[in-house]
Write a protein that holds these residues in place. Sequence first.
Motif, PDB file in Angstrom:
ATOM      1  N   GLN A 135      42.753   1.920   0.502  1.00 39.44           N
ATOM      2  CA  GLN A 135      41.848   2.843   1.190  1.00 39.44           C
ATOM      3  C   GLN A 135      41.836   2.496   2.671  1.00 39.44           C
ATOM      4  OE1 GLN A 135      39.292   5.209  -0.537  1.00 39.44           O
ATOM      5  NE2 GLN A 135      40.997   5.046  -1.969  1.00 39.44           N
ATOM      6  N   GLN A 136      41.645   3.515   3.524  1.00 36.03           N
ATOM      7  CA  GLN A 136      41.457   3.238   4.943  1.00 36.03           C
ATOM      8  C   GLN A 136      40.027   2.766   5.163  1.00 36.03           C
ATOM      9  OE1 GLN A 136      43.061   6.921   6.792  1.00 36.03           O
ATOM     10  NE2 GLN A 136      44.276   5.507   8.040  1.00 36.03           N
ATOM     11  N   GLY A 137      39.885   1.775   6.048  1.00 33.91           N
ATOM     12  CA  GLY A 137      38.564   1.190   6.218  1.00 33.91           C
ATOM     13  C   GLY A 137      38.172   1.003   7.667  1.00 33.91           C
ATOM     14  N   PRO A 138      37.250   0.086   7.896  1.00 34.60           N
ATOM     15  CA  PRO A 138      36.716  -0.137   9.236  1.00 34.60           C
ATOM     16  C   PRO A 138      37.749  -0.865  10.124  1.00 34.60           C
ATOM     17  CG  PRO A 138      35.765  -1.682   7.654  1.00 34.60           C
ATOM     18  CD  PRO A 138      36.634  -0.765   6.885  1.00 34.60           C
ATOM     19  N   VAL A 139      37.603  -0.795  11.435  1.00 35.52           N
ATOM     20  CA  VAL A 139      36.718   0.095  12.166  1.00 35.52           C
ATOM     21  C   VAL A 139      37.594   1.246  12.641  1.00 35.52           C
ATOM     22  CG1 VAL A 139      35.171   0.276  14.180  1.00 35.52           C
ATOM     23  CG2 VAL A 139      35.318  -1.882  12.881  1.00 35.52           C
ATOM     24  N   ASN A 140      37.498   2.411  11.949  1.00 33.26           N
ATOM     25  CA  ASN A 140      38.396   3.537  12.184  1.00 33.26           C
ATOM     26  C   ASN A 140      39.851   3.089  12.101  1.00 33.26           C
ATOM     27  OD1 ASN A 140      36.249   5.385  12.696  1.00 33.26           O
ATOM     28  ND2 ASN A 140      36.072   4.550  14.766  1.00 33.26           N
ATOM     29  N   THR A 170      41.942  -2.615   7.724  1.00 31.18           N
ATOM     30  CA  THR A 170      40.893  -2.874   8.711  1.00 31.18           C
ATOM     31  C   THR A 170      41.481  -2.917  10.122  1.00 31.18           C
ATOM     32  OG1 THR A 170      41.108  -5.294   8.545  1.00 31.18           O
ATOM     33  CG2 THR A 170      39.506  -4.223   7.076  1.00 31.18           C
ATOM     34  N   ARG A 171      40.624  -2.645  11.072  1.00 22.89           N
ATOM     35  CA  ARG A 171      40.966  -2.715  12.500  1.00 22.89           C
ATOM     36  C   ARG A 171      39.805  -3.429  13.181  1.00 22.89           C
ATOM     37  NH1 ARG A 171      39.511   1.201  16.107  1.00 22.89           N
ATOM     38  NH2 ARG A 171      40.503   1.148  18.175  1.00 22.89           N
ATOM     39  N   TYR A 172      40.000  -4.715  13.454  1.00 23.29           N
ATOM     40  CA  TYR A 172      38.879  -5.553  13.888  1.00 23.29           C
ATOM     41  C   TYR A 172      39.435  -6.824  14.525  1.00 23.29           C
ATOM     42  CZ  TYR A 172      34.563  -8.323  13.649  1.00 23.29           C
ATOM     43  OH  TYR A 172      33.465  -9.082  13.964  1.00 23.29           O
ATOM     44  N   GLY A 173      38.643  -7.424  15.407  1.00 27.87           N
ATOM     45  CA  GLY A 173      38.977  -8.742  15.932  1.00 27.87           C
ATOM     46  C   GLY A 173      39.585  -8.711  17.323  1.00 27.87           C
ATOM     47  N   ILE A 174      40.073  -9.880  17.742  1.00 22.72           N
ATOM     48  CA  ILE A 174      40.591 -10.030  19.092  1.00 22.72           C
ATOM     49  C   ILE A 174      42.043  -9.580  19.211  1.00 22.72           C
ATOM     50  CG2 ILE A 174      39.024 -11.947  19.562  1.00 22.72           C
ATOM     51  CD1 ILE A 174      41.394 -13.846  19.201  1.00 22.72           C
ATOM     52  N   ASP A 175      42.684  -9.278  18.080  1.00 23.26           N
ATOM     53  CA  ASP A 175      44.084  -8.866  18.116  1.00 23.26           C
ATOM     54  C   ASP A 175      44.255  -7.381  18.415  1.00 23.26           C
ATOM     55  OD1 ASP A 175      44.874 -11.439  17.543  1.00 23.26           O
ATOM     56  OD2 ASP A 175      44.845 -11.113  15.378  1.00 23.26           O
ATOM     57  N   VAL A 176      43.163  -6.621  18.420  1.00 26.40           N
ATOM     58  CA  VAL A 176      43.248  -5.202  18.766  1.00 26.40           C
ATOM     59  C   VAL A 176      42.767  -5.023  20.207  1.00 26.40           C
ATOM     60  CG1 VAL A 176      42.896  -4.488  16.380  1.00 26.40           C
ATOM     61  CG2 VAL A 176      40.924  -4.704  17.890  1.00 26.40           C
ATOM     62  N   ILE A 180      37.474  -5.725  18.976  1.00 31.60           N
ATOM     63  CA  ILE A 180      36.355  -5.161  18.223  1.00 31.60           C
ATOM     64  C   ILE A 180      35.625  -6.303  17.515  1.00 31.60           C
ATOM     65  CG2 ILE A 180      35.676  -3.601  16.346  1.00 31.60           C
ATOM     66  CD1 ILE A 180      38.210  -1.987  16.928  1.00 31.60           C
ATOM     67  N   VAL A 181      34.336  -6.427  17.786  1.00 29.00           N
ATOM     68  CA  VAL A 181      33.564  -7.528  17.189  1.00 29.00           C
ATOM     69  C   VAL A 181      32.356  -7.011  16.423  1.00 29.00           C
ATOM     70  CG1 VAL A 181      34.329  -9.254  18.853  1.00 29.00           C
ATOM     71  CG2 VAL A 181      32.302  -7.861  19.367  1.00 29.00           C
ATOM     72  N   SER A 182      32.352  -5.730  16.095  1.00 34.68           N
ATOM     73  CA  SER A 182      31.261  -5.165  15.305  1.00 34.68           C
ATOM     74  C   SER A 182      31.812  -4.053  14.426  1.00 34.68           C
ATOM     75  CB  SER A 182      30.164  -4.618  16.211  1.00 34.68           C
ATOM     76  OG  SER A 182      29.107  -4.048  15.443  1.00 34.68           O
ATOM     77  N   GLY A 183      31.371  -4.028  13.183  1.00 35.46           N
ATOM     78  CA  GLY A 183      31.834  -2.993  12.273  1.00 35.46           C
ATOM     79  C   GLY A 183      31.276  -3.221  10.882  1.00 35.46           C
ATOM     80  N   GLU A 184      31.528  -2.277   9.983  1.00 36.76           N
ATOM     81  CA  GLU A 184      30.968  -2.381   8.640  1.00 36.76           C
ATOM     82  C   GLU A 184      31.775  -1.548   7.653  1.00 36.76           C
ATOM     83  OE1 GLU A 184      27.194  -0.360   8.135  1.00 36.76           O
ATOM     84  OE2 GLU A 184      27.636   0.920   9.847  1.00 36.76           O
TER      85      GLU A 184
END
Length: 306
Positions: A135-140, A170-176, A180-184
């Motif tokens: 499934q596609q998930g956070p953050v967009n 997921t799409r999150y963290g310092i590698d993007v 991105i440091v907030s999501g759910e």
Amino acid sequence: MTAKLTKAPDVPEYFPEIGGDLSSVTWSHATNSLVKLQDAINDPGLMMLEADVLLGVLTGGGPETIPIMAHPPNTESDLSLQNFLEQVILANANGIRKGIKLDFKSLEVVPIALGMLGALSNQMGFPAWLNADIQQGPVNSTKNPIDSNQFLTECKLNFPESTLSVGWTTRYGIDVFPPIVSGEYTMEMAEGMLKALADNQITQPVTFPVRAALTANSESAILALLEGTPNSTLTLWGPETDYVNVAALKEVVIKVGRERVYMDIPEKLKDQLVDGVKVGEQSGQSKRSLLGTVATVITSVLTAVI
């Protein structure tokens, strides 16, 4: 002829020493070479061996593409899936207890790999997990997941003995960029996963791999997900570079219970989380004990007055 398994043993069943506390299960990661596999098998501190599966070429072999143990962008390995399975089967036969978690990186490898697993299933009396982001998930997240219907159909048809480990991209963290440091995980994401499992009439054991940093902000969706899937568990994961709200994540784990939460996370985070959860559990027990004592005293007083 050896009887075919109807279900690979659950992790707590195969490792009774954990006492039902799934957070104490230990993991190897990217066990994608002969050396890493042998090191993991010989390490008494490891229980579950995680490895990545895709179609590629075997080092020193011909040009034929086969299921190998490798992580994209690599498409060559000195370890094939067949050899991986045979070595883990041999280790368990010799009393070295190891379970496996196979992380599928493409849909095209799934039917071939599961055919191999099905052929060996009567020898696999140890925990076997099949993992994929379906499934596609956070953050967009823009990464395409593996098709959920095809993956679940193949697993159910070819290797129903396994535990399904199904999650979200997921799409999150310092590698993007920007970081991105907030999501759910949203309620819609939980509902999408529940629908995929229901549509495919999945009755196999299920664990949901969820990124620890995102899980901390997702209590309602996580609880709905577990309530909608009987006997399911969580598997927390995440790199060391992720920002994690430990206090919030601790509350989620307390609500779910350590008997339903695997922790495949960095040791520092795991120590912080487990210690915090134990304190929270003890605090909850103390409060319940105090309330019980107060209730007993009140009852005694009322009885004496009457």
